[in-house]
Enzyme design. Structure first.
Site, PDB file in Angstrom:
ATOM      1  N   HIS A 286      20.458 -27.525 -14.940  1.00  0.00           N
ATOM      2  CA  HIS A 286      21.044 -26.208 -15.672  1.00  0.00           C
ATOM      3  C   HIS A 286      22.343 -25.704 -14.634  1.00  0.00           C
ATOM      4  O   HIS A 286      23.374 -25.667 -15.535  1.00  0.00           O
ATOM      5  CB  HIS A 286      19.913 -24.976 -15.481  1.00  0.00           C
ATOM      6  CG  HIS A 286      20.626 -23.734 -16.084  1.00  0.00           C
ATOM      7  ND1 HIS A 286      19.875 -23.412 -17.245  1.00  0.00           N
ATOM      8  CD2 HIS A 286      21.426 -22.931 -15.874  1.00  0.00           C
ATOM      9  CE1 HIS A 286      20.526 -22.172 -17.752  1.00  0.00           C
ATOM     10  NE2 HIS A 286      21.581 -21.974 -16.622  1.00  0.00           N
ATOM     11  N   GLU A 287      22.147 -25.610 -13.446  1.00  0.00           N
ATOM     12  CA  GLU A 287      23.293 -25.437 -12.793  1.00  0.00           C
ATOM     13  C   GLU A 287      24.537 -26.212 -12.548  1.00  0.00           C
ATOM     14  O   GLU A 287      25.591 -25.974 -12.717  1.00  0.00           O
ATOM     15  CB  GLU A 287      22.762 -24.928 -11.361  1.00  0.00           C
ATOM     16  CG  GLU A 287      21.692 -24.028 -10.981  1.00  0.00           C
ATOM     17  CD  GLU A 287      22.185 -22.897 -11.935  1.00  0.00           C
ATOM     18  OE1 GLU A 287      21.020 -22.052 -12.341  1.00  0.00           O
ATOM     19  OE2 GLU A 287      23.197 -22.257 -12.201  1.00  0.00           O
TER      20      GLU A 287
ATOM     21  N   GLY B 154      19.109 -19.441  -9.898  1.00  0.00           N
ATOM     22  CA  GLY B 154      20.147 -20.456  -9.719  1.00  0.00           C
ATOM     23  C   GLY B 154      21.164 -19.746 -10.027  1.00  0.00           C
ATOM     24  O   GLY B 154      21.197 -18.612 -10.684  1.00  0.00           O
TER      25      GLY B 154
ATOM     26  N   GLN C 215      30.162 -19.108 -13.069  1.00  0.00           N
ATOM     27  CA  GLN C 215      29.381 -17.871 -13.491  1.00  0.00           C
ATOM     28  C   GLN C 215      29.973 -16.749 -12.820  1.00  0.00           C
ATOM     29  O   GLN C 215      29.811 -15.277 -13.365  1.00  0.00           O
ATOM     30  CB  GLN C 215      27.929 -17.848 -13.303  1.00  0.00           C
ATOM     31  CG  GLN C 215      27.264 -18.792 -14.173  1.00  0.00           C
ATOM     32  CD  GLN C 215      25.652 -18.892 -14.109  1.00  0.00           C
ATOM     33  OE1 GLN C 215      25.052 -19.427 -13.055  1.00  0.00           O
ATOM     34  NE2 GLN C 215      25.097 -18.098 -15.007  1.00  0.00           N
TER      35      GLN C 215
ATOM     36  N   CYS D 151      19.659 -17.638 -19.044  1.00  0.00           N
ATOM     37  CA  CYS D 151      20.894 -17.602 -18.324  1.00  0.00           C
ATOM     38  C   CYS D 151      21.478 -16.288 -17.935  1.00  0.00           C
ATOM     39  O   CYS D 151      21.716 -15.661 -18.755  1.00  0.00           O
ATOM     40  CB  CYS D 151      21.928 -18.485 -19.030  1.00  0.00           C
ATOM     41  SG  CYS D 151      23.452 -19.011 -18.231  1.00  0.00           S
ATOM     42  N   LEU D 152      22.006 -16.295 -16.764  1.00  0.00           N
ATOM     43  CA  LEU D 152      22.387 -15.022 -16.349  1.00  0.00           C
ATOM     44  C   LEU D 152      23.753 -14.764 -17.022  1.00  0.00           C
ATOM     45  O   LEU D 152      24.049 -13.441 -17.069  1.00  0.00           O
ATOM     46  CB  LEU D 152      22.773 -14.974 -14.723  1.00  0.00           C
ATOM     47  CG  LEU D 152      21.360 -15.211 -14.008  1.00  0.00           C
ATOM     48  CD1 LEU D 152      21.660 -15.381 -12.300  1.00  0.00           C
ATOM     49  CD2 LEU D 152      20.231 -14.143 -14.183  1.00  0.00           C
TER      50      LEU D 152
ATOM     51  N   HIS E 282      26.604 -26.103 -15.556  1.00  0.00           N
ATOM     52  CA  HIS E 282      27.597 -25.023 -15.697  1.00  0.00           C
ATOM     53  C   HIS E 282      28.937 -25.617 -15.046  1.00  0.00           C
ATOM     54  O   HIS E 282      29.780 -25.076 -15.474  1.00  0.00           O
ATOM     55  CB  HIS E 282      27.171 -23.865 -14.803  1.00  0.00           C
ATOM     56  CG  HIS E 282      26.392 -22.941 -15.585  1.00  0.00           C
ATOM     57  ND1 HIS E 282      26.523 -22.227 -16.723  1.00  0.00           N
ATOM     58  CD2 HIS E 282      25.095 -22.453 -15.235  1.00  0.00           C
ATOM     59  CE1 HIS E 282      25.736 -21.509 -16.988  1.00  0.00           C
ATOM     60  NE2 HIS E 282      24.778 -21.709 -16.123  1.00  0.00           N
TER      61      HIS E 282
HETATM   62  O1  K2U Z   1      22.417 -20.278 -14.344  1.00  0.00           O
HETATM   63  C1  K2U Z   1      21.901 -19.483 -14.411  1.00  0.00           C
HETATM   64  O2  K2U Z   1      22.151 -18.749 -15.409  1.00  0.00           O
HETATM   65  C2  K2U Z   1      20.467 -19.034 -13.556  1.00  0.00           C
HETATM   66  C3  K2U Z   1      19.409 -19.352 -14.450  1.00  0.00           C
HETATM   67  C4  K2U Z   1      18.862 -20.576 -13.968  1.00  0.00           C
HETATM   68  C5  K2U Z   1      17.762 -21.127 -14.940  1.00  0.00           C
HETATM   69  C6  K2U Z   1      17.434 -22.391 -14.627  1.00  0.00           C
HETATM   70  C7  K2U Z   1      16.584 -23.037 -15.456  1.00  0.00           C
HETATM   71  C8  K2U Z   1      15.780 -22.703 -16.504  1.00  0.00           C
HETATM   72  C9  K2U Z   1      16.364 -21.414 -16.713  1.00  0.00           C
HETATM   73  C10 K2U Z   1      17.277 -20.545 -16.007  1.00  0.00           C
HETATM   74  C11 K2U Z   1      18.627 -17.890 -14.405  1.00  0.00           C
HETATM   75  O3  K2U Z   1      17.631 -18.049 -13.187  1.00  0.00           O
HETATM   76  S1  K2U Z   1      17.783 -17.187 -15.517  1.00  0.00           S
HETATM   77  C12 K2U Z   1      16.480 -16.435 -15.277  1.00  0.00           C
HETATM   78  C13 K2U Z   1      15.358 -17.001 -14.851  1.00  0.00           C
HETATM   79  C14 K2U Z   1      14.501 -16.552 -13.789  1.00  0.00           C
HETATM   80  C15 K2U Z   1      13.381 -17.226 -13.375  1.00  0.00           C
HETATM   81  C16 K2U Z   1      12.960 -18.426 -14.013  1.00  0.00           C
HETATM   82  C17 K2U Z   1      13.659 -18.771 -15.119  1.00  0.00           C
HETATM   83  C18 K2U Z   1      14.918 -18.155 -15.599  1.00  0.00           C
HETATM   84 NI    NI Z   2      22.971 -20.374 -16.423  1.00  0.00          NI
END
Ligand code: K2U
Ligand code: NI
Length: 184
Positions: free
Chosen positions: A153-154, A60, A65, A110-111, A157
């Site tokens: 999560h998104e 996501g 971001q 989180c990215l 943000h």
């Molecule tokens: O918003 C972001 O930074 C993207 C996150 C989203 C996320 C949602 C729910 C739980 C964890 C992260 C990124 O995708 S973080 C990397 C990632 C990749 C695959 C699965 C989980 C997390």
């Molecule tokens: Ni995030």
């Protein structure tokens, strides 16, 4: 195309702002950017593209971001039943949610966070989300499991909330009562 260079990291003020609603008629530029956000998430899951451009895999992305404080999110993932959830939405809004909670058993990342933050992130187990697609369609999506967690999560943000804000400070690994564990 969006790369990691465009993603702001924790400490950047845009991650703590409440993002602005996009006008009822999104501009050409807003549609282009939202499309690029979805393309980034897809690219980040393609091993060749991700390696070539140094992309961190993601499921996501929210506009703050990439330093755009507008209410725009992109999500691209498959759930445990291999059902694809691929959405790019303007002004997403959680219109209802369950009392029941869920959480990712290994916590969240989180990215925009270049460090591991351990702990349980309690989320609503089921949510209904309204939003507008790039082609102007108003949609309502019912979500549970990992898709529900990613959308929360998104959308967090867009409200200046980081995942670790939800972690219990006194007992980070405390599991919320009767909550549903979700494996990645
Ligand atoms: O918003 C972001 O930074 C993207 C996150 C989203 C996320 C949602 C729910 C739980 C964890 C992260 C990124 O995708 S973080 C990397 C990632 C990749 C695959 C699965 C989980 C997390
Ligand atoms: Ni995030």
């Amino acid at each position: 195309m969006i790369t990691m260079d465009n993603i702001v990291r924790e400490g950047h003020p845009s991650l703590r702002k409440v993002a602005e609603e996009v006008n009822n008629e999104p501009s050409h530029d807003e549609k282009r950017i939202l499309g690029e956000m979805l393309e980034f998430v897809k690219n980040s899951q393609d091993p060749q593209i991700a390696e070539k451009y140094g992309l961190r895999p993601g499921i996501g992305l929210a506009a703050p971001q990439i330093n755009i404080t507008k209410r725009m999110i992109a999500v691209h993932l498959k759930d445990k039943d291999d059902r694809l959830y691929s959405y790019a939405l303007f002004n997403p809004k959680i219109v209802s949610h369950s009392v029941e909670k869920s959480y990712l058993t290994h916590g969240e990342g989180c990215l925009s966070v270049d460090r591991e933050v351990q702990g349980i992130v309690p989320r609503h187990a089921r949510i209904k989300v309204k939003g507008k697609t790039i082609d102007g369609q108003e949609i309502l999506i019912k979500l549970k499991g990992l898709p529900s967690i990613v959308f929360q999560h998104e959308i967090d943000h867009l409200n200046g909330v980081m995942f670790y804000d939800h972690i219990n400070k006194n007992d980070p690994f405390m599991v919320p009562e009767n909550a549903i564990p979700i494996e990645l």
